[in-house]
Design a protein around this motif. Sequence first.
Motif, PDB file in Angstrom:
ATOM      1  N   PRO A 122       0.701  -1.187  -0.090  1.00 49.29           N
ATOM      2  CA  PRO A 122      -0.006   0.038   0.004  1.00 49.29           C
ATOM      3  C   PRO A 122       0.786   1.255   0.131  1.00 49.29           C
ATOM      4  O   PRO A 122       1.847   1.343   0.703  1.00 49.29           O
ATOM      5  N   GLY A 123       0.476   2.081  -0.704  1.00 51.23           N
ATOM      6  CA  GLY A 123       1.132   3.475  -0.768  1.00 51.23           C
ATOM      7  C   GLY A 123       2.295   3.754  -1.683  1.00 51.23           C
ATOM      8  O   GLY A 123       2.846   5.002  -1.809  1.00 51.23           O
ATOM      9  N   MET A 124       2.636   2.655  -2.377  1.00 52.71           N
ATOM     10  CA  MET A 124       3.669   2.769  -3.269  1.00 52.71           C
ATOM     11  C   MET A 124       3.443   3.429  -4.331  1.00 52.71           C
ATOM     12  O   MET A 124       2.274   3.114  -5.112  1.00 52.71           O
ATOM     13  N   LEU A 125       4.045   4.177  -5.102  1.00 49.69           N
ATOM     14  CA  LEU A 125       3.895   4.990  -6.291  1.00 49.69           C
ATOM     15  C   LEU A 125       4.742   4.510  -7.630  1.00 49.69           C
ATOM     16  O   LEU A 125       5.902   4.230  -7.531  1.00 49.69           O
ATOM     17  N   PRO A 126       3.797   3.858  -8.542  1.00 51.12           N
ATOM     18  CA  PRO A 126       4.438   3.544 -10.010  1.00 51.12           C
ATOM     19  C   PRO A 126       4.991   4.634 -10.580  1.00 51.12           C
ATOM     20  O   PRO A 126       4.478   5.863 -10.688  1.00 51.12           O
ATOM     21  N   VAL A 127       6.235   4.561 -11.420  1.00 48.53           N
ATOM     22  CA  VAL A 127       6.448   5.407 -12.408  1.00 48.53           C
ATOM     23  C   VAL A 127       6.845   4.831 -13.862  1.00 48.53           C
ATOM     24  O   VAL A 127       7.166   3.507 -13.661  1.00 48.53           O
ATOM     25  N   VAL A 128       6.480   5.487 -14.900  1.00 48.07           N
ATOM     26  CA  VAL A 128       6.407   4.741 -16.276  1.00 48.07           C
ATOM     27  C   VAL A 128       7.866   4.589 -16.887  1.00 48.07           C
ATOM     28  O   VAL A 128       8.657   5.561 -16.737  1.00 48.07           O
ATOM     29  N   ASN A 129       7.916   3.532 -17.299  1.00 48.88           N
ATOM     30  CA  ASN A 129       9.331   3.059 -17.881  1.00 48.88           C
ATOM     31  C   ASN A 129       9.550   3.869 -19.215  1.00 48.88           C
ATOM     32  O   ASN A 129       8.845   3.193 -20.003  1.00 48.88           O
ATOM     33  N   ARG A 130      10.217   4.720 -19.699  1.00 56.07           N
ATOM     34  CA  ARG A 130      10.189   5.430 -20.892  1.00 56.07           C
ATOM     35  C   ARG A 130      10.813   4.292 -21.913  1.00 56.07           C
ATOM     36  O   ARG A 130      10.109   4.480 -22.977  1.00 56.07           O
ATOM     37  N   ARG A 131      11.667   3.662 -21.463  1.00 53.36           N
ATOM     38  CA  ARG A 131      12.124   2.456 -22.834  1.00 53.36           C
ATOM     39  C   ARG A 131      10.813   1.586 -23.126  1.00 53.36           C
ATOM     40  O   ARG A 131      10.838   1.153 -24.225  1.00 53.36           O
ATOM     41  N   ALA A 132      10.190   1.272 -22.178  1.00 51.67           N
ATOM     42  CA  ALA A 132       8.987   0.442 -22.704  1.00 51.67           C
ATOM     43  C   ALA A 132       8.052   1.091 -23.588  1.00 51.67           C
ATOM     44  O   ALA A 132       7.200   0.629 -24.527  1.00 51.67           O
ATOM     45  N   VAL A 133       7.847   2.397 -23.179  1.00 47.62           N
ATOM     46  CA  VAL A 133       7.016   3.196 -24.102  1.00 47.62           C
ATOM     47  C   VAL A 133       7.676   3.199 -25.604  1.00 47.62           C
ATOM     48  O   VAL A 133       6.957   3.028 -26.627  1.00 47.62           O
ATOM     49  N   ASP A 134       8.928   3.473 -25.703  1.00 53.83           N
ATOM     50  CA  ASP A 134       9.623   3.426 -26.835  1.00 53.83           C
ATOM     51  C   ASP A 134       9.287   2.105 -27.877  1.00 53.83           C
ATOM     52  O   ASP A 134       9.136   2.184 -28.869  1.00 53.83           O
ATOM     53  N   PHE A 135       9.451   1.202 -26.846  1.00 53.07           N
ATOM     54  CA  PHE A 135       9.053  -0.164 -27.447  1.00 53.07           C
ATOM     55  C   PHE A 135       7.892  -0.373 -28.281  1.00 53.07           C
ATOM     56  O   PHE A 135       7.713  -0.846 -29.132  1.00 53.07           O
TER      57      PHE A 135
END
Length: 485
Positions: A49-62
């Motif tokens: 609980p309470g943890m924050l996700p951050v988007v992986n830029r490389r995954a978006v590139d792929f």
Amino acid sequence: MLQKYEPVIGLEIHAELMTQSKMFCGCRVVDSVEAEPNTAVCPVCLGMPGMLPVVNRRAVDFALLVALALNCEVQSNNIFARKNYFYPDLAKGYQISQYEFPIGLRGYLDITLSDGTIKRIGIRRVHMEEDTGKLTHLSDGSLVDFNRSGVALLEIVSDPDIRSGEEARAYAMRIRQILRYLRVNTGDMEKGVLRIEPNISIRPRGAEAFGTRVELKNLNSFRALADGTDFELDRQAALLDSGGRVIQETRGWHDARRETFSQRSKEEAEDYRYFTDPDLPPLYIDEAWIESARIALPELPQAKEARYRDEFGLSDYEASVLAEDRAVAEWFDAAVAGKGAGASPKTLANWILNDLFRLMNERGRSIDTLPVTPAALVALLGQVEQGTINQTTAREVLAEMMDSGRDPSSIIESRGLAQISDEAALTSIIDTIIAGNPGPVANYLGGKENLLGWFVGQVMRETKGRANPAVVNELLRTRLERERM
Ligand SMILES: [Zn+2]
């Protein structure tokens, strides 16, 4: 039985993206089979609980590369949603996915069927999400491994345009090939990094409304995909013919028994209560980002095949084998780009498909670990074209190039393999042979002109096969004629 019905098949393909870290946290992506369980996890991917996700830029590139390669309209406005469901391998109680605002929409992929016809399959959407953990069921309980939890996953959903097991297979193989070309997925279905799930239904021919669909899981090979799909089509047709009805459910494929079996009833989208993930702001992909992905896009296999056929005159088979693997195709492209006099693309293709592939097989080499460079093969074929060596010797030299990595001219030189075209040297050998064989000479002069071949053989034996046959023929003929005088 199926004549009465039209098969309607759509494919969902899940592909793990080959990023270094997971989709929403910094955990390493590890091999799900070989790594120790639960060693690549953190509070984010364990769903604390309470943890924050951050988007992986490389995954978006792929994901962007895949969306473009599949001719999708790339969506600038990307929103991550929570797909809520409970399962022991999903610690958060929801999966972060894309629902109403995915990265790619309305694409297409052309596939080639076995009779050579091209069929266009619509791509409904491409969206980013995260993988779940993995359960292992034992006789006295189940084990869970969260190493895979949160690994970047791409889902590619086709339109229901597929009409047979064969089409399903052709489509899935093309998708896998493109993912491998883009170097975003290894395509290893055994390890589950690429998972293919067809939705299968049938309807009376001419009908508009879709029949009830069944989703097929556990397909770990293309053969299982084709066979499982065909089995399911027959099962549904038999069911309808006998007055029964198809139940909407998920079915597994039993590889040994070659049949499908019921697993669970299938949820509808509304069961998941999708809503925007409040922890993740909208992801905006601007024009510059899309453009940089477009530039990074390599030439895709279909374009390569067409170029090899139309520009180089290769057969469908040769073109598809050379284009199958990106590294092989690029090796061939490099050889063609550096081709000297005489090494036409067709000649290079023949040498690669026959001799190079055979040597690679024998020595267990892949194209990435090949000691022979494209330029070295071109140099070798140049030596054949110039008449320094013949085809047979060239094969020997290529084998040695595979073992030592040396360049062809130094091998030819050090082993004295160059053809003898020097007329003075050959004339003296011919003189000796003629002087030593008065019988055959007399027979030749008496009309047995096919004895010329025997004389050529003698010269070859004397020179250990290195004499230039064209020069030897010419010299012998003149020299024997002179004996008449
Ligand atoms: Zn993590």
